[in-house]
Design a protein around this motif. Structure first.
Motif, PDB file in Angstrom:
ATOM      1  N   LEU A  17       0.826  -1.208   0.000  1.00 22.77           N
ATOM      2  CA  LEU A  17       0.000   0.000   0.000  1.00 22.77           C
ATOM      3  C   LEU A  17       0.861   1.258   0.000  1.00 22.77           C
ATOM      4  N   VAL A  20       2.208   1.896  -3.445  1.00 22.16           N
ATOM      5  CA  VAL A  20       1.141   2.481  -4.263  1.00 22.16           C
ATOM      6  C   VAL A  20       1.055   3.985  -3.999  1.00 22.16           C
ATOM      7  N   THR A 264       8.504  -4.955  -3.458  1.00 25.51           N
ATOM      8  CA  THR A 264       8.194  -3.546  -3.694  1.00 25.51           C
ATOM      9  C   THR A 264       9.306  -2.779  -4.410  1.00 25.51           C
ATOM     10  N   HIS A 271       8.390   2.570 -11.660  1.00 19.26           N
ATOM     11  CA  HIS A 271       7.237   3.436 -11.938  1.00 19.26           C
ATOM     12  C   HIS A 271       7.650   4.820 -12.419  1.00 19.26           C
ATOM     13  N   THR A 299      -5.272   8.110 -11.186  1.00 18.24           N
ATOM     14  CA  THR A 299      -5.137   7.330  -9.956  1.00 18.24           C
ATOM     15  C   THR A 299      -5.339   5.843 -10.221  1.00 18.24           C
ATOM     16  N   VAL A 303      -2.483   2.755  -9.909  1.00 18.89           N
ATOM     17  CA  VAL A 303      -2.681   1.568  -9.071  1.00 18.89           C
ATOM     18  C   VAL A 303      -2.530   0.304  -9.913  1.00 18.89           C
ATOM     19  N   VAL A 306       1.165  -0.308 -10.704  1.00 12.49           N
ATOM     20  CA  VAL A 306       1.932  -0.874  -9.595  1.00 12.49           C
ATOM     21  C   VAL A 306       1.690  -2.379  -9.501  1.00 12.49           C
TER      22      VAL A 306
END
Length: 358
Positions: A17, A20, A264, A271, A299, A303, A306
Motif C-alpha cells: 500500500l 502504491v 516492492t 514506476h 489514480t 494503481v 503498480v
C-alpha cells in the motif's frame, strides 16, 4: 533486536500500500498544481508515506550487523541497482526533458535518493545499537541538519532529516504493532486521517512542499531558526500520528496484494520510468484538462501499473537490474577451519541468498 522470522501479511500489505502511495504521489505531482482536493490529498499522503516506509525499512534492518553475507546482499539489493537506475533516470531525463546526459552518482536523480539513503541508514544500524536513547539522538541529528547548508551530495539532507524514522523502526518490537491492530486503534485512525484531510483541504494552497520532502534547511525555506524548529517538531508529531493511523488501517490478513508486498523494489524503481514516458507522450496536460475525471483516471491507472510492475513476468524481465548478483568470482568462499580455529568448520553455514526487504 530481531524482527519476526516468518512473513507477516500485515507488513507485506503495508509495504504494498505504501509503494502504491509513493507512485501516486509522484504521478499526482504532474497535475496537482491549481487543484484543491487533490492538493489536500497529496499533502496528507506526503506527511506520512515516506516516514512509514522508512520506519518499516528500519524495523526489518534490526538483524543487520555488517556480516560479509549481509554486506553482499546490501551491495546486490541496494547499491548496484542504484547505480543502474541512476543511469536509467539520467537517460530518461535527457530524452524526455532535454537535460544534458550526465552521470552524477554522488547526486541522486529523482527517486534514486531513497536507495542511497537506505544504503547509508542500514550501514549505520550497528552504530544505533551502541548508544542509549537512539531515537532522541536521531531527532537531534535531523533537526541539526536543517541548520546546515550542505549540498545534495549522497542525498544527505534527506538521509539525515528522515533518519529518525529509520532509527525508530530499529527500536520497535512486535508488541508495538500489535496495539495498532485493535479495533479501537482502527476507529481512531479513521478519525485522525479524516481530520488531517480536512485540515489539509482548509489550508490549500499547501505550505512549501520542501517541509515534507525534507531536502532543504531553514535558510532555503525562508523562515527563522525558531519557526523552523517549531514546525519540524510539529511535523514529527503529526507524521507519527498519521503513520500510526495508516498502519492501524492496514489489513491484517492475506489479501489479493499481500504477496506483492515482498517485491516492492520493482514498482518503486520502475514506476518513475513510466511517469517519464507519460511526460514524453504529453499525457498529463490532457488529464489535467479533464478535471476530477482525469484525476480519477490517473489514480486508477497508477494503481493498475503498480500491480503490473509487481507481477512475475515483469520481475523476470527486470530481475537482472533490480536484483543483480555479484559475479561468482568476486564472492569469497566460507572461511576455512584452519583460518578460524578448530570449531569453525562445525559452525560455518552457507550464506543466505534471500533479498533484503525494501
Amino acid at each position: 533486536m530481531a524482527a519476526p522470522d516468518t512473513r507477516d501479511p500485515f507488513f507485506d500489505n503495508a509495504k504494498f500500500l505504501l509503494i502504491v502511495l509513493v507512485a501516486l504521489g509522484h504521478s499526482w505531482e504532474q497535475i496537482v498544481s491549481g487543484t484543491h482536493t487533490l492538493q489536500a490529498v497529496h499533502t496528507v499522503v506526503y506527511a506520512f508515506h515516506m516516514p512509514a516506509f522508512i520506519l518499516l525499512c528500519g524495523y526489518f534492518s534490526q538483524r543487520f550487523s555488517a556480516r560479509p553475507d549481509q554486506m553482499r546482499r546490501l551491495l546486490e539489493g541496494v547499491l548496484i541497482p542504484y547505480l543502474l537506475f541512476e543511469t536509467a533516470y539520467a537517460a530518461a531525463n535527457s530524452a524526455v526533458r532535454g537535460e544534458p546526459f550526465e552521470l552524477t552518482p554522488t547526486e541522486p536523480t529523482y527517486l534514486c535518493w531513497f536507495l542511497v539513503a537506505l544504503f547509508l541508514w542500514r550501514l549505520s544500524t550497528p552504530l544505533w545499537r551502541a548508544v542509549r536513547h537512539p531515537v532522541p539522538i536521531a531527532v537531534l541529528v535531523s533537526l541539526a541538519a536543517g541548520f546546515t547548508t550542505m549540498s545534495y551530495d549522497l542525498a544527505l539532507p534527506r538521509v539525515l532529516m528522515f533518519l529518525p524514522w529509520f532509527v525508530l523502526g530499529l527500536s520497535l518490537r512486535p508488541q508495538h504493532f500489535a496495539f495498532l491492530r485493535t479495533r479501537v486503534a482502527r476507529r481512531w485512525a479513521v478519525v485522525a486521517l479524516a481530520l488531517a484531510g480536512a485540515g489539509a483541504y482548509l489550508f490549500v494552497p499547501a505550505p512549501d512542499e520542501h517541509w515534507l520532502s525534507m531536502d532543504v534547511g531553514y535558510t532555503e525555506l525562508g523562515v527563522s531558526p525558531l519557526r523552523y524548529l517549531v514546525v519540524r517538531l510539529a511535523l514529527f508529531v503529526l507524521s507519527a500520528v498519521l503513520v500510526a493511523a495508516f498502519l492501524a488501517c492496514v489489513p491484517r490478513r492475506r489479501t489479493l496484494f499481500t504477496a506483492l508486498g515482498a517485491v516492492t523494489m520493482y514498482p518503486y524503481l520502475l514506476h518513475g520510468l513510466l511517469i517519464r514516458a507519460g511526460e514524453a507522450a504529453g499525457l498529463y496536460p490532457a488529464l489535467k484538462d479533464l478535471g476530477p475525471v482525469g484525476q480519477v483516471v490517473l489514480t486508477l491507472t497508477v494503481v493498475a501499473a503498480v500491480f503490473l510492475l509487481s507481477t512475475p513476468p515483469v520481475r523476470l524481465l527486470f530481475q537482472l537490474f533490480v536484483e543483480p548478483r555479484l559475479p561468482r568470482w568476486s564472492v569469497p568462499g566460507p572461511p576455512s577451519a584452519a583460518q578460524d580455529g578448530p570449531d569453525a568448520a562445525l559452525t560455518a553455514r552457507r550464506p543466505s541468498r534471500s533479498r533484503p526487504s525494501s
